[in-house]
Design a protein around this motif. Structure first.
Motif, mmCIF file in Angstrom:
data_model
loop_
_atom_site.group_PDB
_atom_site.id
_atom_site.type_symbol
_atom_site.label_atom_id
_atom_site.label_comp_id
_atom_site.label_asym_id
_atom_site.label_seq_id
_atom_site.Cartn_x
_atom_site.Cartn_y
_atom_site.Cartn_z
ATOM 1 N N ILE A 38 0.950 -1.139 -0.058
ATOM 2 C CA ILE A 38 -0.025 -0.059 -0.034
ATOM 3 C C ILE A 38 0.901 1.273 -0.048
ATOM 4 O O ILE A 38 1.783 1.334 0.761
ATOM 5 C CB ILE A 38 -0.787 0.106 1.339
ATOM 6 N N ASP A 39 0.631 2.206 -0.964
ATOM 7 C CA ASP A 39 1.262 3.399 -1.045
ATOM 8 C C ASP A 39 0.644 4.570 -0.984
ATOM 9 O O ASP A 39 -0.422 4.981 -1.660
ATOM 10 C CB ASP A 39 2.179 3.381 -2.462
ATOM 11 N N GLY A 40 0.580 5.244 0.467
ATOM 12 C CA GLY A 40 -0.175 6.329 0.806
ATOM 13 C C GLY A 40 0.112 7.285 -0.159
ATOM 14 O O GLY A 40 1.524 8.028 -0.411
ATOM 15 N N VAL A 41 -0.699 8.576 -0.575
ATOM 16 C CA VAL A 41 -0.687 9.695 -1.167
ATOM 17 C C VAL A 41 -1.042 10.892 -0.434
ATOM 18 O O VAL A 41 -2.166 10.441 0.225
ATOM 19 C CB VAL A 41 -0.860 9.611 -2.586
ATOM 20 N N GLY A 42 -0.853 12.034 -0.415
ATOM 21 C CA GLY A 42 -1.614 13.106 -0.003
ATOM 22 C C GLY A 42 -0.906 13.979 1.136
ATOM 23 O O GLY A 42 -1.601 14.931 1.918
ATOM 24 N N GLY A 43 0.253 13.878 1.436
ATOM 25 C CA GLY A 43 1.001 14.763 2.295
ATOM 26 C C GLY A 43 1.583 14.028 3.437
ATOM 27 O O GLY A 43 1.585 12.759 3.461
ATOM 28 N N TYR A 44 2.178 14.837 4.386
ATOM 29 C CA TYR A 44 2.824 14.220 5.470
ATOM 30 C C TYR A 44 1.901 13.263 6.340
ATOM 31 O O TYR A 44 2.354 12.020 6.467
ATOM 32 C CB TYR A 44 3.363 15.284 6.495
ATOM 33 N N HIS A 117 -5.891 -5.031 -7.824
ATOM 34 C CA HIS A 117 -5.008 -3.989 -8.028
ATOM 35 C C HIS A 117 -5.562 -2.652 -8.164
ATOM 36 O O HIS A 117 -6.596 -2.631 -9.075
ATOM 37 C CB HIS A 117 -3.953 -4.336 -9.164
ATOM 38 N N LEU A 118 -4.846 -1.401 -7.836
ATOM 39 C CA LEU A 118 -5.621 -0.246 -8.124
ATOM 40 C C LEU A 118 -4.302 0.794 -7.907
ATOM 41 O O LEU A 118 -3.747 0.824 -6.961
ATOM 42 C CB LEU A 118 -6.588 0.209 -6.996
ATOM 43 N N GLY A 119 -4.002 1.550 -9.040
ATOM 44 C CA GLY A 119 -2.775 2.519 -8.914
ATOM 45 C C GLY A 119 -1.658 2.051 -9.640
ATOM 46 O O GLY A 119 -1.673 1.371 -10.657
ATOM 47 N N ASP A 120 -0.287 2.521 -9.110
ATOM 48 C CA ASP A 120 0.840 2.116 -9.837
ATOM 49 C C ASP A 120 1.719 1.358 -8.747
ATOM 50 O O ASP A 120 3.006 1.229 -9.227
ATOM 51 C CB ASP A 120 1.483 3.512 -10.162
ATOM 52 N N THR A 121 1.124 0.637 -7.632
ATOM 53 C CA THR A 121 2.273 -0.269 -7.414
ATOM 54 C C THR A 121 1.989 -1.509 -8.141
ATOM 55 O O THR A 121 1.099 -1.573 -9.155
ATOM 56 C CB THR A 121 1.519 -0.777 -5.856
ATOM 57 N N ARG A 122 2.864 -2.598 -8.197
ATOM 58 C CA ARG A 122 3.022 -3.498 -8.960
ATOM 59 C C ARG A 122 3.025 -4.859 -8.371
ATOM 60 O O ARG A 122 3.345 -5.220 -7.269
ATOM 61 C CB ARG A 122 4.190 -3.406 -9.936
ATOM 62 N N LEU A 123 2.668 -5.917 -9.250
ATOM 63 C CA LEU A 123 2.579 -7.365 -8.811
ATOM 64 C C LEU A 123 3.242 -8.133 -10.086
ATOM 65 O O LEU A 123 3.022 -8.002 -11.413
ATOM 66 C CB LEU A 123 1.222 -8.137 -8.900
ATOM 67 N N HIS A 136 -1.222 -3.840 -14.304
ATOM 68 C CA HIS A 136 -0.965 -2.533 -15.029
ATOM 69 C C HIS A 136 -0.984 -1.325 -14.289
ATOM 70 O O HIS A 136 -1.759 -1.159 -13.501
ATOM 71 C CB HIS A 136 -2.010 -2.746 -16.202
ATOM 72 N N ASP A 137 -0.223 -0.556 -14.762
ATOM 73 C CA ASP A 137 0.132 0.889 -14.010
ATOM 74 C C ASP A 137 -1.186 1.615 -14.508
ATOM 75 O O ASP A 137 -1.514 1.828 -15.698
ATOM 76 C CB ASP A 137 1.269 1.434 -14.163
ATOM 77 N N GLN A 138 -2.009 1.998 -13.479
ATOM 78 C CA GLN A 138 -3.180 2.864 -14.049
ATOM 79 C C GLN A 138 -2.684 4.413 -13.899
ATOM 80 O O GLN A 138 -3.063 5.274 -12.880
ATOM 81 C CB GLN A 138 -4.292 2.717 -13.051
ATOM 82 N N SER A 139 -1.683 4.825 -14.645
ATOM 83 C CA SER A 139 -1.416 5.993 -14.825
ATOM 84 C C SER A 139 -1.039 6.240 -16.482
ATOM 85 O O SER A 139 -1.088 5.394 -17.347
ATOM 86 C CB SER A 139 0.112 6.104 -14.153
ATOM 87 N N PHE A 140 -0.755 7.686 -16.842
ATOM 88 C CA PHE A 140 -0.339 8.120 -18.117
ATOM 89 C C PHE A 140 0.652 7.329 -18.705
ATOM 90 O O PHE A 140 0.764 6.718 -19.776
ATOM 91 C CB PHE A 140 -0.626 9.547 -18.107
ATOM 92 N N LEU A 195 5.473 -8.344 -4.802
ATOM 93 C CA LEU A 195 4.552 -6.952 -4.899
ATOM 94 C C LEU A 195 5.450 -5.822 -4.180
ATOM 95 O O LEU A 195 6.469 -6.136 -3.593
ATOM 96 C CB LEU A 195 3.494 -7.209 -3.794
ATOM 97 N N CYS A 196 5.473 -4.648 -5.050
ATOM 98 C CA CYS A 196 6.171 -3.594 -4.243
ATOM 99 C C CYS A 196 5.533 -2.021 -4.939
ATOM 100 O O CYS A 196 4.637 -2.042 -5.821
ATOM 101 C CB CYS A 196 7.635 -3.514 -5.385
ATOM 102 N N SER A 197 6.179 -1.220 -4.223
ATOM 103 C CA SER A 197 5.693 0.002 -4.410
ATOM 104 C C SER A 197 6.700 0.817 -5.612
ATOM 105 O O SER A 197 7.505 0.214 -6.112
ATOM 106 C CB SER A 197 5.708 1.005 -3.168
ATOM 107 N N ASP A 198 6.281 2.038 -6.042
ATOM 108 C CA ASP A 198 6.893 2.507 -7.112
ATOM 109 C C ASP A 198 8.323 3.056 -6.579
ATOM 110 O O ASP A 198 9.160 3.444 -7.504
ATOM 111 C CB ASP A 198 6.281 3.677 -7.801
ATOM 112 N N GLY A 199 8.381 3.078 -5.346
ATOM 113 C CA GLY A 199 9.936 3.577 -4.888
ATOM 114 C C GLY A 199 10.775 2.671 -5.312
ATOM 115 O O GLY A 199 12.055 2.824 -5.297
ATOM 116 N N LEU A 200 10.510 1.383 -5.605
ATOM 117 C CA LEU A 200 11.329 0.418 -6.108
ATOM 118 C C LEU A 200 11.666 0.359 -7.665
ATOM 119 O O LEU A 200 12.713 0.522 -8.246
ATOM 120 C CB LEU A 200 10.948 -1.108 -5.599
ATOM 121 N N THR A 201 10.527 0.449 -8.334
ATOM 122 C CA THR A 201 10.572 0.304 -9.841
ATOM 123 C C THR A 201 10.978 1.566 -10.468
ATOM 124 O O THR A 201 11.072 1.585 -11.642
ATOM 125 C CB THR A 201 9.020 -0.270 -10.373
ATOM 126 N N ASP A 202 10.465 2.792 -9.764
ATOM 127 C CA ASP A 202 11.188 3.950 -10.476
ATOM 128 C C ASP A 202 12.797 4.164 -10.028
ATOM 129 O O ASP A 202 13.372 4.813 -10.878
ATOM 130 C CB ASP A 202 10.528 5.192 -9.626
#
Length: 478
Positions: A38-44, A117-123, A136-140, A195-202
């Motif tokens: 799970i990758d949280g977004v939205g600030g501190y 799956h929802l968003g840009d975390t990956r399997l 699939h990454d749900q992003s542009f 399973l990983c967050s975009d902090g790995l795949t970026d």
């Protein structure tokens, strides 16, 4: 954690807090392995709270997991989305918080895994030394990568790589279909899920990830190695990794001695026994010698009869087939059945034993070209058969039947991203049961043969509706 599941999260080199969360544990009954990133977004504070709400809700909803798995996964997503939405509305500081996530449930007893799956975390699925991206990454930028318009390295450097289209908390209600990506696939002994967050795949590419998975002795060492590699590459974001392994022993089949050799060994043993036993020799010498003259005459007559029948068949039908008077569908009935090869058996078993509506076929499990010598029968209704990677089905020499046959009782089948090469008939279906997505036909005389199921002994009216198949030079992405 169990020995076959491990999770790790790291703040990274530039973030002041960690908005990621993960799940890596067995279900209450011990049958399933629940894994989630799970990758949280939205600030501190908002991202951390959204991730924590999602984690707690998913664990609550999946407690006592049994029965159909995928509906339970989408239900957990919907419940978490509702709670996050309520938090956004009630707390002003959290009005923009949301989270993206990937959830996978492995059932080792049935060698199957399910995911949502929802968003840009990956399997990813790691099998036989190869890494296949499942989600699939749900992003542009994810759309550009999946459609082949951007390479992996270009996507990693794109300025909009972190702009997501979908997340928990973006809208009041979500459901399966256009919102949540779901699926199921075989999870064989020796397979591993990542399973990983975009902090790995970026930060690190597919090759680096594959090398770490190939070189690790334990899930813990692999997870730590991946996090270390992402930090060494810059560590711009929080990094979370969850690994699941099917640690059941892979089946080893004993080598069967060829029939000729086995018979030869048997003959040697009998000869040796006779040499050592005078009694056996005496008995053998006294036995009358059998003659097979009568059988030889009978077999000769049978052969002559078969030759005459084949000659009659050729003179009666051969010329008509060459001139096109006999339809191609007649040819499909006359080719004799052959022994299926290992890939055909694996494919037919995967279709027959599939659970859920999506069956993923990876090019690591099915090495192209997959030679078809017997028709693959699809007898599971509402099944979506999708290829991950390049999978081509090729006709065996002399094979005249359809490669795929949709059974008469099936109402809907989707074939996605498959290729057919050199078939007289590639797919045999009926009525409006067949849907195609990004399917290619090369050197196929009849790509799709459609049969209409009509009642007998009744008057039939109407006309055949033209199928809505369209051809394009680019693959369809939606």
């Amino acid at each position: 954690m169990s020995d076959n599941v491990y999770g790790i999260t790291d703040q990274g080199r530039h973030r002041q807090n960690n908005e990621d969360a993960f799940i890596a544990e067995l279900s209450g009954n011990g049958r399933y392995i629940i894994s989630c990133v799970i990758d949280g977004v939205g600030g501190y504070s908002g991202g951390e709270i959204a991730a924590a709400i999602a984690r707690e809700t998913i664990l609550q909803r999946l407690s006592g997991l049994s029965g159909e798995v995928i509906p339970r996964l989408t239900d957990a997503f919907a419940a978490a989305n509702e709670k996050i939405w309520q938090e956004r509305q009630s707390v002003k500081e959290h009005s923009k918080m949301a989270c993206v996530l990937t959830l996978a449930v492995a059932d080792l007893a049935s060698n199957q895994f399910y995911y949502a799956h929802l968003g840009d975390t990956r399997l990813y699925l790691f099998r036989d030394g190869s890494l296949v991206k499942i989600s699939h990454d749900q992003s542009f930028v994810g759309f550009l990568e999946d459609s082949g318009r951007l390479s992996e390295s270009e996507g990693m450097k794109h300025p909009k790589r972190n702009e997501i289209d979908k997340a928990l908390g973006f809208k009041m209600n979500i459901g399966s279909g256009d919102d949540i990506e779901t699926g199921a696939s075989p999870f064989l002994p020796g397979d591993m899920l990542l399973l990983c967050s975009d902090g790995l795949t970026d930060m690190i590419d597919k090759g680096t990830i594959t090398a770490a998975l190939n070189g690790g002795r334990s899930l813990k060492s692999v997870g730590e190695k991946l996090v270390e590699a992402a930090n060494d590459a810059g560590g711009r974001d929080n990094i979370t990794v969850v690994l699941v392994k099917n640690d059941k022993a892979q089946q080893q089949h004993a080598v069967t001695k060829p029939a000729e050799n086995a018979q030869s060994e048997k003959t040697k043993i009998v000869a040796e026994q006779r040499r050592q036993s005078p009694v056996a020799n005496m008995v053998t010498e006294k036995r009358p010698v059998k003659t097979y003259k009568g059988w030889a005459i009978f077999l000769l007559l049978v052969v002559i009869g078969l030759a005459a029948f084949c000659l009659w068949q050729y003179t009666t039908y051969g010329g008509r087939r060459e001139s096109g008077a006999v339809p191609l569908t007649d040819n499909t009935k006359t080719s004799p059945p052959r022994q299926r090869n290992a890939q055909e058996i694996k494919l037919q078993n995967a279709i027959d034993n599939s659970k859920g509506k999506l069956l993923l076929l990876s090019d690591t499990a099915f090495k192209s070209p997959v030679i078809i010598s017997q028709s693959i029968v699809i007898s599971r209704d509402s099944l979506d058969i999708k290829a991950k990677g390049n999978i081509t089905f090729k006709s065996d020499s002399g094979f005249k039947r359809p490669a795929f046959v949709v059974s008469s009782g099936i109402r809907s089948v989707v074939l996605d991203s498959l290729s057919f090469l050199g078939f007289d008939v590639a797919i045999s279906s009926h009525d409006q049961a067949l849907q195609l997505k990004n399917v290619r036909f090369q050197d196929c005389t009849i790509p799709v043969l459609n049969n209409y199921m009509l009642p007998g002994k009744k008057y039939v009216n109407g006309g055949a509706v033209a199928p809505l198949f369209k051809a394009d030079s680019l693959p369809k992405t939606k």
